[in-house]
Scaffold this motif. Structure first.
Motif, short mmCIF file in Angstrom:
data_model
loop_
_atom_site.label_atom_id
_atom_site.label_comp_id
_atom_site.label_asym_id
_atom_site.label_seq_id
_atom_site.Cartn_x
_atom_site.Cartn_y
_atom_site.Cartn_z
N ASP A 127 0.82 -1.21 0.00
CA ASP A 127 0.00 0.00 0.00
C ASP A 127 0.85 1.26 0.00
O ASP A 127 0.43 2.30 -0.49
CB ASP A 127 -0.93 0.02 1.22
CG ASP A 127 -2.03 -1.01 1.13
OD1 ASP A 127 -2.27 -1.54 0.02
OD2 ASP A 127 -2.66 -1.30 2.17
N ARG A 128 2.04 1.17 0.53
CA ARG A 128 2.91 2.34 0.62
C ARG A 128 3.87 2.45 -0.56
O ARG A 128 4.77 3.27 -0.57
CB ARG A 128 3.68 2.29 1.93
CG ARG A 128 2.71 2.30 3.10
CD ARG A 128 3.19 2.94 4.27
NE ARG A 128 2.32 3.12 5.39
CZ ARG A 128 1.15 2.62 5.67
NH1 ARG A 128 0.57 1.82 4.85
NH2 ARG A 128 0.50 2.90 6.77
N ASN A 129 3.69 1.61 -1.56
CA ASN A 129 4.52 1.61 -2.78
C ASN A 129 6.00 1.46 -2.48
O ASN A 129 6.83 2.09 -3.12
CB ASN A 129 4.26 2.88 -3.60
CG ASN A 129 2.88 2.91 -4.18
OD1 ASN A 129 2.33 1.87 -4.51
ND2 ASN A 129 2.30 4.09 -4.29
N LEU A 130 6.33 0.66 -1.50
CA LEU A 130 7.73 0.38 -1.20
C LEU A 130 8.20 -0.77 -2.08
O LEU A 130 7.42 -1.62 -2.50
CB LEU A 130 7.89 0.01 0.27
CG LEU A 130 7.51 1.11 1.26
CD1 LEU A 130 7.63 0.59 2.69
CD2 LEU A 130 8.39 2.32 1.08
N VAL A 131 9.48 -0.77 -2.37
CA VAL A 131 10.04 -1.83 -3.21
C VAL A 131 10.70 -2.89 -2.33
O VAL A 131 11.11 -2.61 -1.21
CB VAL A 131 11.06 -1.27 -4.21
CG1 VAL A 131 10.39 -0.31 -5.16
CG2 VAL A 131 12.22 -0.60 -3.51
N ASN A 132 10.83 -4.06 -2.90
CA ASN A 132 11.53 -5.11 -2.15
C ASN A 132 13.03 -4.99 -2.41
O ASN A 132 13.49 -4.19 -3.23
CB ASN A 132 11.00 -6.50 -2.50
CG ASN A 132 11.16 -6.84 -3.96
OD1 ASN A 132 12.00 -6.30 -4.65
ND2 ASN A 132 10.34 -7.75 -4.44
N ARG A 133 13.81 -5.76 -1.74
CA ARG A 133 15.26 -5.67 -1.79
C ARG A 133 15.80 -5.94 -3.20
O ARG A 133 16.71 -5.28 -3.66
CB ARG A 133 15.87 -6.65 -0.78
CG ARG A 133 17.37 -6.71 -0.80
CD ARG A 133 18.01 -5.38 -0.54
NE ARG A 133 18.30 -5.21 0.85
CZ ARG A 133 18.81 -4.10 1.34
NH1 ARG A 133 19.08 -3.09 0.57
NH2 ARG A 133 19.05 -3.99 2.61
N GLU A 134 15.21 -6.93 -3.89
CA GLU A 134 15.69 -7.28 -5.23
C GLU A 134 15.52 -6.12 -6.20
O GLU A 134 16.43 -5.79 -6.97
CB GLU A 134 14.95 -8.51 -5.75
CG GLU A 134 15.25 -9.77 -4.98
CD GLU A 134 14.31 -10.90 -5.32
OE1 GLU A 134 13.33 -10.67 -6.06
OE2 GLU A 134 14.55 -12.02 -4.85
N GLU A 135 14.35 -5.47 -6.16
CA GLU A 135 14.12 -4.32 -7.03
C GLU A 135 15.06 -3.18 -6.68
O GLU A 135 15.59 -2.50 -7.56
CB GLU A 135 12.67 -3.87 -6.92
CG GLU A 135 11.67 -4.86 -7.47
CD GLU A 135 10.23 -4.48 -7.16
OE1 GLU A 135 10.01 -3.61 -6.29
OE2 GLU A 135 9.33 -5.07 -7.79
N PHE A 136 15.26 -2.95 -5.40
CA PHE A 136 16.15 -1.88 -4.96
C PHE A 136 17.57 -2.11 -5.46
O PHE A 136 18.22 -1.20 -5.98
CB PHE A 136 16.14 -1.80 -3.43
CG PHE A 136 17.11 -0.80 -2.88
CD1 PHE A 136 16.82 0.55 -2.89
CD2 PHE A 136 18.33 -1.22 -2.35
CE1 PHE A 136 17.73 1.48 -2.40
CE2 PHE A 136 19.24 -0.31 -1.86
CZ PHE A 136 18.93 1.05 -1.88
N GLU A 137 18.06 -3.34 -5.33
CA GLU A 137 19.42 -3.65 -5.77
C GLU A 137 19.55 -3.51 -7.28
O GLU A 137 20.59 -3.05 -7.77
CB GLU A 137 19.82 -5.06 -5.32
CG GLU A 137 19.99 -5.22 -3.82
CD GLU A 137 21.10 -4.35 -3.25
OE1 GLU A 137 22.07 -4.04 -3.96
OE2 GLU A 137 20.98 -3.98 -2.06
N ALA A 138 18.52 -3.87 -8.04
CA ALA A 138 18.56 -3.74 -9.50
C ALA A 138 18.65 -2.27 -9.90
O ALA A 138 19.47 -1.89 -10.75
CB ALA A 138 17.33 -4.39 -10.12
N VAL A 139 17.84 -1.43 -9.29
CA VAL A 139 17.87 0.00 -9.60
C VAL A 139 19.18 0.61 -9.15
O VAL A 139 19.77 1.46 -9.83
CB VAL A 139 16.66 0.72 -8.96
CG1 VAL A 139 16.79 2.23 -9.08
CG2 VAL A 139 15.37 0.24 -9.60
N ARG A 140 19.68 0.17 -8.02
CA ARG A 140 20.96 0.68 -7.52
C ARG A 140 22.09 0.37 -8.49
O ARG A 140 22.94 1.22 -8.76
CB ARG A 140 21.24 0.04 -6.16
CG ARG A 140 22.49 0.53 -5.50
CD ARG A 140 22.62 -0.11 -4.14
NE ARG A 140 23.88 0.27 -3.54
CZ ARG A 140 24.39 -0.29 -2.48
NH1 ARG A 140 23.74 -1.26 -1.89
NH2 ARG A 140 25.53 0.10 -2.00
#
Length: 100
Positions: free
Chosen positions: A43-56
């Motif tokens: 609901d808060r549109n937070l990303v999971n760790r895998e998505e975060f690492e990919a964007v990073r």
């Protein structure tokens, strides 16, 4: 475990059953809590760790490319200034008209 006392056997069975029920209740509580937390994060549109690492990783690659392009641009500007300075020197040391 078999003993001669029927009461102790019954208590032992009850305790084993109670432990099984408690374990099942714990598992259900964990699953319920996990689903609530997952729903709140979604609901808060937070990303999971895998998505975060990919964007990073993409940002890091873009930053490296940007730095390389910045260095290349600085070198080209330096060459352009150097050739402009040579042209100015040629103009100043070129044929001069004798002064009268």
């Amino acid at each position: 475990m078999q003993t001669k006392n029927k009461i102790l056997d019954d208590i032992s069975q009850i305790m084993n059953s109670a432990m099984g029920v408690a374990q099942g209740a714990r598992d259900e509580a964990q699953n319920a809590l996990r689903s609530v937390v997952d729903r709140m994060l979604a609901d808060r549109n937070l990303v999971n760790r895998e998505e975060f690492e990919a964007v990073r990783a993409m940002v890091q690659k873009a930053r490296e490319e940007n730095d390389a392009l910045h260095a290349r641009l600085a070198a080209l500007e330096g060459q352009l200034r150097g050739s402009a300075a040579v042209s100015a020197d040629e103009r100043s040391s070129g044929p001069t008209t004798p002064s009268l």
